[in-house]
Write a protein that holds these residues in place. Sequence first.
Motif, PDB file in Angstrom:
ATOM      1  N   LEU A  85       0.821  -1.205   0.000  1.00  0.00           N
ATOM      2  CA  LEU A  85       0.000   0.000   0.000  1.00  0.00           C
ATOM      3  C   LEU A  85       0.861   1.263   0.000  1.00  0.00           C
ATOM      4  CD1 LEU A  85      -2.772   1.402   0.215  1.00  0.00           C
ATOM      5  CD2 LEU A  85      -2.632   1.109   2.705  1.00  0.00           C
ATOM      6  N   ILE A  86       1.876   1.275   0.849  1.00  0.00           N
ATOM      7  CA  ILE A  86       2.756   2.439   0.921  1.00  0.00           C
ATOM      8  C   ILE A  86       3.548   2.595  -0.372  1.00  0.00           C
ATOM      9  CG2 ILE A  86       4.663   3.522   2.168  1.00  0.00           C
ATOM     10  CD1 ILE A  86       2.120   3.438   3.777  1.00  0.00           C
ATOM     11  N   LYS A  87       4.034   1.478  -0.888  1.00  0.00           N
ATOM     12  CA  LYS A  87       4.816   1.536  -2.136  1.00  0.00           C
ATOM     13  C   LYS A  87       3.986   2.109  -3.283  1.00  0.00           C
ATOM     14  CE  LYS A  87       8.092  -2.260  -1.342  1.00  0.00           C
ATOM     15  NZ  LYS A  87       8.525  -3.599  -1.815  1.00  0.00           N
ATOM     16  N   ASP A  88       2.696   1.735  -3.338  1.00  0.00           N
ATOM     17  CA  ASP A  88       1.841   2.185  -4.428  1.00  0.00           C
ATOM     18  C   ASP A  88       1.383   3.632  -4.246  1.00  0.00           C
ATOM     19  OD1 ASP A  88       2.056  -0.271  -5.624  1.00  0.00           O
ATOM     20  OD2 ASP A  88       0.130  -1.017  -4.852  1.00  0.00           O
ATOM     21  N   GLU A  89       0.999   3.968  -3.035  1.00  0.00           N
ATOM     22  CA  GLU A  89       0.364   5.265  -2.801  1.00  0.00           C
ATOM     23  C   GLU A  89       1.349   6.373  -2.433  1.00  0.00           C
ATOM     24  OE1 GLU A  89      -2.759   5.859  -3.398  1.00  0.00           O
ATOM     25  OE2 GLU A  89      -3.330   3.775  -3.805  1.00  0.00           O
ATOM     26  N   VAL A  90       2.331   6.077  -1.620  1.00  0.00           N
ATOM     27  CA  VAL A  90       3.311   7.097  -1.186  1.00  0.00           C
ATOM     28  C   VAL A  90       4.722   6.516  -1.258  1.00  0.00           C
ATOM     29  CG1 VAL A  90       1.960   8.720   0.232  1.00  0.00           C
ATOM     30  CG2 VAL A  90       2.573   6.503   1.182  1.00  0.00           C
ATOM     31  N   PRO A  91       5.227   6.291  -2.461  1.00  0.00           N
ATOM     32  CA  PRO A  91       6.550   5.676  -2.601  1.00  0.00           C
ATOM     33  C   PRO A  91       7.654   6.478  -1.925  1.00  0.00           C
ATOM     34  CG  PRO A  91       5.769   6.598  -4.689  1.00  0.00           C
ATOM     35  CD  PRO A  91       4.608   6.596  -3.764  1.00  0.00           C
ATOM     36  N   LEU A  92       7.462   7.793  -1.797  1.00  0.00           N
ATOM     37  CA  LEU A  92       8.461   8.620  -1.123  1.00  0.00           C
ATOM     38  C   LEU A  92       8.673   8.146   0.313  1.00  0.00           C
ATOM     39  CD1 LEU A  92      10.280  11.172  -0.901  1.00  0.00           C
ATOM     40  CD2 LEU A  92       8.211  12.440  -0.255  1.00  0.00           C
ATOM     41  N   LEU A  93       7.592   7.812   1.004  1.00  0.00           N
ATOM     42  CA  LEU A  93       7.691   7.366   2.387  1.00  0.00           C
ATOM     43  C   LEU A  93       8.336   5.984   2.463  1.00  0.00           C
ATOM     44  CD1 LEU A  93       7.111   7.893   5.355  1.00  0.00           C
ATOM     45  CD2 LEU A  93       4.798   6.980   5.014  1.00  0.00           C
ATOM     46  N   ALA A  94       7.989   5.092   1.538  1.00  0.00           N
ATOM     47  CA  ALA A  94       8.598   3.760   1.524  1.00  0.00           C
ATOM     48  C   ALA A  94      10.102   3.862   1.306  1.00  0.00           C
ATOM     49  CB  ALA A  94       7.960   2.905   0.433  1.00  0.00           C
ATOM     50  N   GLU A  95      10.489   4.730   0.405  1.00  0.00           N
ATOM     51  CA  GLU A  95      11.920   4.908   0.135  1.00  0.00           C
ATOM     52  C   GLU A  95      12.639   5.476   1.350  1.00  0.00           C
ATOM     53  OE1 GLU A  95      14.784   7.452  -2.938  1.00  0.00           O
ATOM     54  OE2 GLU A  95      12.628   7.284  -3.318  1.00  0.00           O
ATOM     55  N   ALA A  96      12.002   6.470   2.017  1.00  0.00           N
ATOM     56  CA  ALA A  96      12.631   7.075   3.202  1.00  0.00           C
ATOM     57  C   ALA A  96      12.776   6.057   4.324  1.00  0.00           C
ATOM     58  CB  ALA A  96      11.805   8.273   3.668  1.00  0.00           C
ATOM     59  N   ALA A  97      11.755   5.196   4.507  1.00  0.00           N
ATOM     60  CA  ALA A  97      11.819   4.183   5.565  1.00  0.00           C
ATOM     61  C   ALA A  97      12.962   3.217   5.334  1.00  0.00           C
ATOM     62  CB  ALA A  97      10.488   3.435   5.649  1.00  0.00           C
ATOM     63  N   GLY A  98      13.277   2.960   4.073  1.00  0.00           N
ATOM     64  CA  GLY A  98      14.360   2.025   3.754  1.00  0.00           C
ATOM     65  C   GLY A  98      15.746   2.587   4.010  1.00  0.00           C
ATOM     66  N   THR A  99      15.843   3.872   4.323  1.00  0.00           N
ATOM     67  CA  THR A  99      17.149   4.474   4.595  1.00  0.00           C
ATOM     68  C   THR A  99      17.466   4.561   6.082  1.00  0.00           C
ATOM     69  OG1 THR A  99      16.291   6.756   4.687  1.00  0.00           O
ATOM     70  CG2 THR A  99      16.881   5.889   2.525  1.00  0.00           C
ATOM     71  N   VAL A 100      16.522   4.142   6.934  1.00  0.00           N
ATOM     72  CA  VAL A 100      16.728   4.260   8.382  1.00  0.00           C
ATOM     73  C   VAL A 100      17.641   3.144   8.881  1.00  0.00           C
ATOM     74  CG1 VAL A 100      15.625   4.254  10.640  1.00  0.00           C
ATOM     75  CG2 VAL A 100      14.497   5.384   8.710  1.00  0.00           C
ATOM     76  N   GLY A 101      18.801   3.510   9.392  1.00  0.00           N
ATOM     77  CA  GLY A 101      19.685   2.569  10.060  1.00  0.00           C
ATOM     78  C   GLY A 101      19.964   1.298   9.288  1.00  0.00           C
ATOM     79  N   SER A 102      20.186   0.243  10.046  1.00  0.00           N
ATOM     80  CA  SER A 102      20.463  -1.081   9.489  1.00  0.00           C
ATOM     81  C   SER A 102      19.165  -1.872   9.405  1.00  0.00           C
ATOM     82  CB  SER A 102      21.448  -1.814  10.392  1.00  0.00           C
ATOM     83  OG  SER A 102      20.847  -2.056  11.657  1.00  0.00           O
ATOM     84  N   PRO A 103      19.174  -3.029   8.700  1.00  0.00           N
ATOM     85  CA  PRO A 103      17.967  -3.872   8.666  1.00  0.00           C
ATOM     86  C   PRO A 103      17.483  -4.251  10.059  1.00  0.00           C
ATOM     87  CG  PRO A 103      19.518  -4.593   6.984  1.00  0.00           C
ATOM     88  CD  PRO A 103      20.235  -3.555   7.811  1.00  0.00           C
ATOM     89  N   GLN A 104      18.431  -4.468  10.979  1.00  0.00           N
ATOM     90  CA  GLN A 104      18.039  -4.828  12.341  1.00  0.00           C
ATOM     91  C   GLN A 104      17.285  -3.677  13.017  1.00  0.00           C
ATOM     92  OE1 GLN A 104      21.017  -5.179  11.011  1.00  0.00           O
ATOM     93  NE2 GLN A 104      21.832  -7.245  11.397  1.00  0.00           N
ATOM     94  N   ILE A 105      17.784  -2.461  12.815  1.00  0.00           N
ATOM     95  CA  ILE A 105      17.122  -1.290  13.406  1.00  0.00           C
ATOM     96  C   ILE A 105      15.752  -1.088  12.771  1.00  0.00           C
ATOM     97  CG2 ILE A 105      17.184   1.233  13.588  1.00  0.00           C
ATOM     98  CD1 ILE A 105      18.991  -0.120  15.579  1.00  0.00           C
ATOM     99  N   ARG A 106      15.689  -1.222  11.456  1.00  0.00           N
ATOM    100  CA  ARG A 106      14.414  -1.009  10.765  1.00  0.00           C
ATOM    101  C   ARG A 106      13.358  -2.024  11.193  1.00  0.00           C
ATOM    102  NH1 ARG A 106      17.917  -0.001   6.385  1.00  0.00           N
ATOM    103  NH2 ARG A 106      17.454  -1.994   5.338  1.00  0.00           N
ATOM    104  N   SER A 107      13.809  -3.208  11.613  1.00  0.00           N
ATOM    105  CA  SER A 107      12.849  -4.264  11.989  1.00  0.00           C
ATOM    106  C   SER A 107      12.213  -4.009  13.352  1.00  0.00           C
ATOM    107  CB  SER A 107      13.535  -5.627  11.988  1.00  0.00           C
ATOM    108  OG  SER A 107      14.498  -5.711  13.034  1.00  0.00           O
ATOM    109  N   ILE A 108      12.828  -3.178  14.171  1.00  0.00           N
ATOM    110  CA  ILE A 108      12.246  -2.914  15.497  1.00  0.00           C
ATOM    111  C   ILE A 108      11.911  -1.431  15.713  1.00  0.00           C
ATOM    112  CG2 ILE A 108      13.330  -4.907  16.622  1.00  0.00           C
ATOM    113  CD1 ILE A 108      15.436  -2.980  17.752  1.00  0.00           C
ATOM    114  N   GLY A 109      12.608  -0.535  15.040  1.00  0.00           N
ATOM    115  CA  GLY A 109      12.337   0.890  15.207  1.00  0.00           C
ATOM    116  C   GLY A 109      10.961   1.255  14.678  1.00  0.00           C
ATOM    117  N   THR A 110      10.213   2.089  15.415  1.00  0.00           N
ATOM    118  CA  THR A 110       8.840   2.446  15.035  1.00  0.00           C
ATOM    119  C   THR A 110       8.757   3.907  14.628  1.00  0.00           C
ATOM    120  OG1 THR A 110       8.202   3.079  17.276  1.00  0.00           O
ATOM    121  CG2 THR A 110       7.921   0.755  16.660  1.00  0.00           C
TER     122      THR A 110
END
Length: 562
Positions: A85-110
């Motif tokens: 849903l995010i990828k389709d409707e607001v790709p900017l936000l999906a892309e920004a979320a993918g730049t946060v820290g490491s995969p481990q951080i992204r999996s728990i950071g809210t």
Amino acid sequence: MPECSVYYQPQSMADALTLLANSEGRLKPLAGGTDILPAMKKGELRDVGLIDLSKIPDIRKVSIQGNVIKLGSLCTFSQIENSPLIKDEVPLLAEAAGTVGSPQIRSIGTIGGNIANASPAADTVNAMVALDAKAKLDSAEGSRTVLVSELLCGVGKTNIQPEDAADLDLQGALTLKVLRSTVAHAKVKGFDVTEAMKVPGVVRVFTYEDIPGINGYGIIVKDQPALTDKVRFKGDALALVAAEDEVSAKKALELIKVDLEELPPVYDVWSAMKEDAPAIHDKGNIQLISKIKKGDVESALRQAEVVISRRYTTQKIEHCAIETEAGVAFMDEDVLVIKVCTQNPHYDRNDVARVLGLPMNKVRIIQMATGGGFGGKLDISVQCFLGLAALKLGRPVKMNYDRQESFIATGKRHPFFIDYTTASDKEGKLLAVKVKVVGDTGAYASYGPATLIRAGVHATGPYEVPNVDIEVLCVYTNNPFSGAMRGFGTPQMAFASESQMDIVAQALKISPLEIRRRNIVHEGSITATGQKLEGSIGIGKTLEAAWEKALQVMPELEARYK
């Protein structure tokens, strides 16, 4: 996990908010823990307990409602990055979320935790600001919604507190709207609310007949009804609609029929003061006359070298605070609670209790963050409307003036009409002033009596004048009411008295600076009211400091006023 003093894992948001409200700052909410847990491990947060939010349902979801995408506060960055849903409707936000820290951080950071903490690692914030995203803030007392761009004010800093009254959102709250008069002067003969009550969502229409107490409030004179049976200005409140939503409330306003017997309006103070003028209030149109006299003014005028007489007029001014008038109300068992943007909670309490016929201990006014006042929020605005509806219906209610209603229904600075005569000797020493001030207080007194009395007290300005004859009148008209505004009558008088000083100086061919030096009050001076000044008299030092600064900026002034 680092050690903490106490650990809670509530099963609902309501329980979590109650724990937080009662913790006196000793509990912190735990989302993903990417900010708070490292801080605790470093010893930056000592003796702090945790409220683990992970077991609360529905705050990890990504959903869409209409054209609005909703992210639960515990949505992780990985979840946002990978959401179709995010990828389709607001790709900017999906892309920004993918730049946060490491995969481990992204999996728990809210996203909620990072925004609430104003974390420097919240790389999605720029995207949220660009998307005009809003954050819903919950507390034990209610909810409000703010733009993310307005929520954050620096690294680790937010504007979560304090709350603005207009942002409060009580669950199940009815919306209130006021029907206002479009004529300036009339008797109310009756109402027909039949069609208005047929509008889906409309719960109740109130009129003056529904006021349970004394239908009159005011900071000095209790002359303004909450809902009126006699119109005194365009904008007077006729009826109050309570509805499930704003659309229904506005539709109902259009369907209310009011039988009015129009009366001749009076828009200027001179007409209002005539003996045969239509009476705006039962006791007449002159609300107040106050006089200050000292010495023999007529004798001083005859002896003076220069006598200057002028008329000065000032206009109404709207405060135009960024925040318009707003509030909510609800019953807490048998106590009426009103949260409102106000400058005057204690006076509000008195007037609400009076209008609703309640004991003082059954009314509680909570002053919310006031987004600008300048005197304009000293008067009652939404308070009595909120209280009436909450009391009668037993349901929470909310009300928020739009800008147009704020302009129409609230107090303004008093327009003054000032006849000012100044007399001085040939050296520029003031001998006398004779002043008459007529203030247009509009339809209701509000702060008019105090404003006009203060105008008289300050009519001589910061100058020593041995002979004084001052008369002030506070006059009702069918204009919007005038109330408190910065200076309380003094700015209008300063305009007149200082203009007079300049004209006297010009007539005597001395500088405006010099004539003020010769007349400013000093220790031992006697004011127009007979007060002897014995301390805290800084006008002389202020005058010289201002002159010194002026010369630094404009050195040519020295030759001009030497």
